[in-house]
Design a protein around this motif. Structure first.
Motif, PDB file in Angstrom:
ATOM      1  N   VAL A  49       0.820  -1.220   0.000  1.00 47.44           N
ATOM      2  CA  VAL A  49       0.000   0.000   0.000  1.00 47.44           C
ATOM      3  C   VAL A  49       0.851   1.267   0.000  1.00 47.44           C
ATOM      4  N   GLY A  50       2.153   1.116   0.243  1.00 52.79           N
ATOM      5  CA  GLY A  50       3.053   2.265   0.187  1.00 52.79           C
ATOM      6  C   GLY A  50       3.147   3.059   1.466  1.00 52.79           C
ATOM      7  N   ASP A  51       2.941   2.414   2.606  1.00 52.74           N
ATOM      8  CA  ASP A  51       3.039   3.104   3.890  1.00 52.74           C
ATOM      9  C   ASP A  51       4.473   3.602   4.089  1.00 52.74           C
ATOM     10  N   ASP A  52       4.603   4.887   4.421  1.00 52.95           N
ATOM     11  CA  ASP A  52       5.919   5.510   4.534  1.00 52.95           C
ATOM     12  C   ASP A  52       6.447   5.567   5.964  1.00 52.95           C
ATOM     13  N   PHE A  53       5.750   4.935   6.913  1.00 51.58           N
ATOM     14  CA  PHE A  53       6.134   4.971   8.321  1.00 51.58           C
ATOM     15  C   PHE A  53       6.417   3.549   8.825  1.00 51.58           C
ATOM     16  N   ARG A  54       7.308   3.464   9.808  1.00 44.84           N
ATOM     17  CA  ARG A  54       7.528   2.220  10.533  1.00 44.84           C
ATOM     18  C   ARG A  54       7.662   2.539  12.014  1.00 44.84           C
ATOM     19  N   TYR A  55       7.200   1.620  12.850  1.00 40.73           N
ATOM     20  CA  TYR A  55       7.223   1.799  14.301  1.00 40.73           C
ATOM     21  C   TYR A  55       8.311   0.937  14.942  1.00 40.73           C
ATOM     22  N   VAL A  56       8.935   1.473  15.965  1.00 38.94           N
ATOM     23  CA  VAL A  56       9.852   0.715  16.797  1.00 38.94           C
ATOM     24  C   VAL A  56       9.242   0.602  18.189  1.00 38.94           C
ATOM     25  N   GLU A  57       9.659  -0.431  18.928  1.00 39.89           N
ATOM     26  CA  GLU A  57       9.015  -0.732  20.199  1.00 39.89           C
ATOM     27  C   GLU A  57      10.024  -1.065  21.275  1.00 39.89           C
ATOM     28  N   ALA A  58       9.717  -0.672  22.508  1.00 42.38           N
ATOM     29  CA  ALA A  58      10.422  -1.202  23.669  1.00 42.38           C
ATOM     30  C   ALA A  58       9.866  -2.602  23.957  1.00 42.38           C
ATOM     31  N   THR A  59      10.686  -3.445  24.553  1.00 41.49           N
ATOM     32  CA  THR A  59      10.288  -4.824  24.830  1.00 41.49           C
ATOM     33  C   THR A  59       9.693  -4.923  26.230  1.00 41.49           C
ATOM     34  N   TYR A  60       8.487  -5.459  26.322  1.00 39.30           N
ATOM     35  CA  TYR A  60       7.818  -5.576  27.618  1.00 39.30           C
ATOM     36  C   TYR A  60       8.489  -6.651  28.463  1.00 39.30           C
ATOM     37  N   ARG A  61       8.899  -6.276  29.675  1.00 42.78           N
ATOM     38  CA  ARG A  61       9.529  -7.198  30.623  1.00 42.78           C
ATOM     39  C   ARG A  61       8.811  -7.197  31.967  1.00 42.78           C
ATOM     40  N   LYS A 125      17.495   1.370  19.303  1.00 45.06           N
ATOM     41  CA  LYS A 125      18.443   1.923  18.333  1.00 45.06           C
ATOM     42  C   LYS A 125      18.721   0.915  17.227  1.00 45.06           C
ATOM     43  N   GLY A 126      18.831  -0.367  17.597  1.00 51.35           N
ATOM     44  CA  GLY A 126      19.040  -1.400  16.594  1.00 51.35           C
ATOM     45  C   GLY A 126      17.864  -1.540  15.650  1.00 51.35           C
ATOM     46  N   GLN A 127      16.645  -1.423  16.186  1.00 51.01           N
ATOM     47  CA  GLN A 127      15.463  -1.465  15.331  1.00 51.01           C
ATOM     48  C   GLN A 127      15.486  -0.314  14.325  1.00 51.01           C
ATOM     49  N   CYS A 128      15.864   0.867  14.815  1.00 49.80           N
ATOM     50  CA  CYS A 128      15.949   2.029  13.918  1.00 49.80           C
ATOM     51  C   CYS A 128      17.012   1.798  12.845  1.00 49.80           C
ATOM     52  N   SER A 129      18.146   1.266  13.255  1.00 45.32           N
ATOM     53  CA  SER A 129      19.247   1.059  12.316  1.00 45.32           C
ATOM     54  C   SER A 129      18.863   0.081  11.216  1.00 45.32           C
ATOM     55  N   LYS A 130      18.092  -0.947  11.560  1.00 42.82           N
ATOM     56  CA  LYS A 130      17.674  -1.939  10.573  1.00 42.82           C
ATOM     57  C   LYS A 130      16.803  -1.324   9.477  1.00 42.82           C
ATOM     58  N   LEU A 131      16.128  -0.225   9.791  1.00 43.05           N
ATOM     59  CA  LEU A 131      15.306   0.454   8.781  1.00 43.05           C
ATOM     60  C   LEU A 131      16.166   1.237   7.793  1.00 43.05           C
ATOM     61  N   ASN A 132      17.434   1.421   8.144  1.00 40.23           N
ATOM     62  CA  ASN A 132      18.431   1.948   7.211  1.00 40.23           C
ATOM     63  C   ASN A 132      18.074   3.329   6.667  1.00 40.23           C
ATOM     64  N   GLY A 133      17.372   4.118   7.474  1.00 37.58           N
ATOM     65  CA  GLY A 133      17.027   5.464   7.049  1.00 37.58           C
ATOM     66  C   GLY A 133      15.985   5.533   5.955  1.00 37.58           C
ATOM     67  N   GLU A 134      15.348   4.398   5.648  1.00 36.61           N
ATOM     68  CA  GLU A 134      14.419   4.361   4.520  1.00 36.61           C
ATOM     69  C   GLU A 134      13.057   4.938   4.881  1.00 36.61           C
ATOM     70  N   TYR A 135      12.612   4.734   6.124  1.00 32.58           N
ATOM     71  CA  TYR A 135      11.260   5.108   6.526  1.00 32.58           C
ATOM     72  C   TYR A 135      11.275   6.179   7.610  1.00 32.58           C
ATOM     73  N   ALA A 136      10.156   6.900   7.734  1.00 34.67           N
ATOM     74  CA  ALA A 136       9.948   7.774   8.880  1.00 34.67           C
ATOM     75  C   ALA A 136       9.663   6.889  10.086  1.00 34.67           C
ATOM     76  N   VAL A 137      10.415   7.084  11.157  1.00 34.01           N
ATOM     77  CA  VAL A 137      10.363   6.186  12.309  1.00 34.01           C
ATOM     78  C   VAL A 137       9.500   6.790  13.409  1.00 34.01           C
ATOM     79  N   CYS A 138       8.584   5.977  13.940  1.00 24.62           N
ATOM     80  CA  CYS A 138       7.667   6.401  15.007  1.00 24.62           C
ATOM     81  C   CYS A 138       7.853   5.542  16.243  1.00 24.62           C
ATOM     82  N   PHE A 139       7.551   6.131  17.381  1.00 23.76           N
ATOM     83  CA  PHE A 139       7.463   5.390  18.639  1.00 23.76           C
ATOM     84  C   PHE A 139       6.164   5.785  19.326  1.00 23.76           C
TER      85      PHE A 139
END
Length: 377
Positions: A49-61, A125-139
């Protein structure tokens, strides 16, 4: 352009190769799209669909969130939910409200108040890095902050609205802890991301379909100071704020702009003053909009031509940016597939041919589930 370049150009109104897209659909709608294209996971759906955003998450512990014999499951605040079957799909509804009827601080059970320390932020930070600057990153998500709607899930809507007028000490205690919880969570995430998160996402349903949910004086008293503190924190960490607001919220926009809001999320066109052209004319120099394609009208009950006409109207109104195109809420179950595809096709984002490269894209199902939970709680 990369998706991130497209979004940031739209944000700063510098023009773009196509209008940026942010998709949201109910599980039934997402399954419908995936089945149509033969997709295997949510990441493939977002790419189609061409979504230009990706989300990163903290891990629930944190403490285990319980599931009960009746099928209900626990939220962060001790409330419980069940999926209820409606005409076209299932929706999560609150079935147990631990704070309902509590009238004194002495009787308030704080054992279910969550802590930002229940989450591990080290992977962000690793999740963001994996996106390689391609997408707008949200939290974050529209359920973060979200004082009226989400506290209602643990206390009841009528009680919460009365609490706001009465300055009820129990509600104010819950509200303050909820603010602290999400403020600290988002601050820790932004610090961990080290400048790689572009937008935080929060919510507050300040409007219904007829008008404001609360008065402006109540907003000023209970909400404005908290939003100001939060917006300043996000900006100091190099990110911008996207705030989900359902309904007719035009009366709050001037003050939210003064407080520092960057993006109004979903834009539900409930009347003349929520029409996207009116919003652009009155607030477009200071605010960016996201959404606005009506899930209650054209997408649900119109024709593909009706949908395409509405997309073209927005392209004309926002030729250089200022709008992130998407539905006015999650696209609802029962909406025709051809209307959904027409929206993304006319916007220029739909990937018409699904090739082997796209089908090989993997997604982290566990992270997707965590994101969905964060949006709800």
């Amino acid at each position: 352009m990369t998706s991130k370049e497209r979004v940031m150009n739209a944000y700063y109104k510098k023009g773009y190769d196509r209008i940026p897209i942010k998709h949201e659909g109910t599980p039934e709608i997402n399954h419908l799209i995936m089945e149509h294209f033969g997709l295997k996971n949510h990441e493939q759906l977002l790419r189609v669909v061409g979504d230009d955003f990706r989300y990163v998450e903290a891990t629930y512990r944190g403490p285990e969130l319980k599931t009960y014999q009746d099928g209900s499951f626990e939220g962060y605040w001790g409330e419980r939910y069940q999926y209820m079957q409606f005409t076209n799909g299932k929706y999560m509804e609150s079935v147990y409200q631990p704070f309902a009827g509590v009238s004194s601080l002495e009787d308030l059970d704080r054992s279910h108040f969550p802590s930002s320390d229940w989450f591990d932020y080290s992977s962000i930070k690793g999740q963001c890095s994996k996106l390689n600057g391609e997408y707008a990153v949200c939290f974050g998500g529209p359920g973060d902050m979200d004082f009226i709607n989400s506290i209602s899930r643990a206390r009841g809507m009528e009680e919460v609205l009365m609490d706001l007028m009465d300055d009820n000490e129990v509600f104010l205690e819950i509200m303050e802890h909820r603010f602290k919880f999400y403020y600290e969570m988002h601050e820790k995430a932004l610090i961990a991301a080290d400048g790689m998160v572009d937008f935080t996402h929060i919510g507050e349903d300040l409007g219904n379909q007829l008008g404001p949910m609360i008065s402006l004086p109540l907003f000023e008293k209970h909400f404005a100071p908290r939003f100001k503190q939060y917006f300043d924190m996000v900006h100091s960490n190099g990110a911008k704020v996207m705030m989900h607001m359902c309904g007719a919220v035009d009366a709050f926009l001037p003050r939210l702009i003064e407080l520092g809001l960057d993006i109004q999320d979903v834009v539900q066109p409930t009347g003349p003053k929520m029409d996207i052209a009116y919003l652009k004319a009155n607030f477009g120099d200071k605010l960016v909009f996201q959404g606005s394609m009506d899930v209650q009208k054209e997408i649900a009950f119109g024709t593909p031509e009706d949908v395409m006409k509405e997309v073209r109207r927005r392209l004309d109104i926002f030729p250089e940016g200022g709008l992130i195109l998407g539905p006015s809420h999650a696209i609802q179950a029962g909406s025709p597939l051809e209307n959904i595809l027409a929206m993304y096709r006319e916007a220029g984002s739909l990937k018409e041919v699904v090739d082997d490269v796209l089908l090989s894209v993997q997604s982290d199902a566990a992270k997707e589930n965590a994101i969905n939970l964060a949006k709800l709680f």
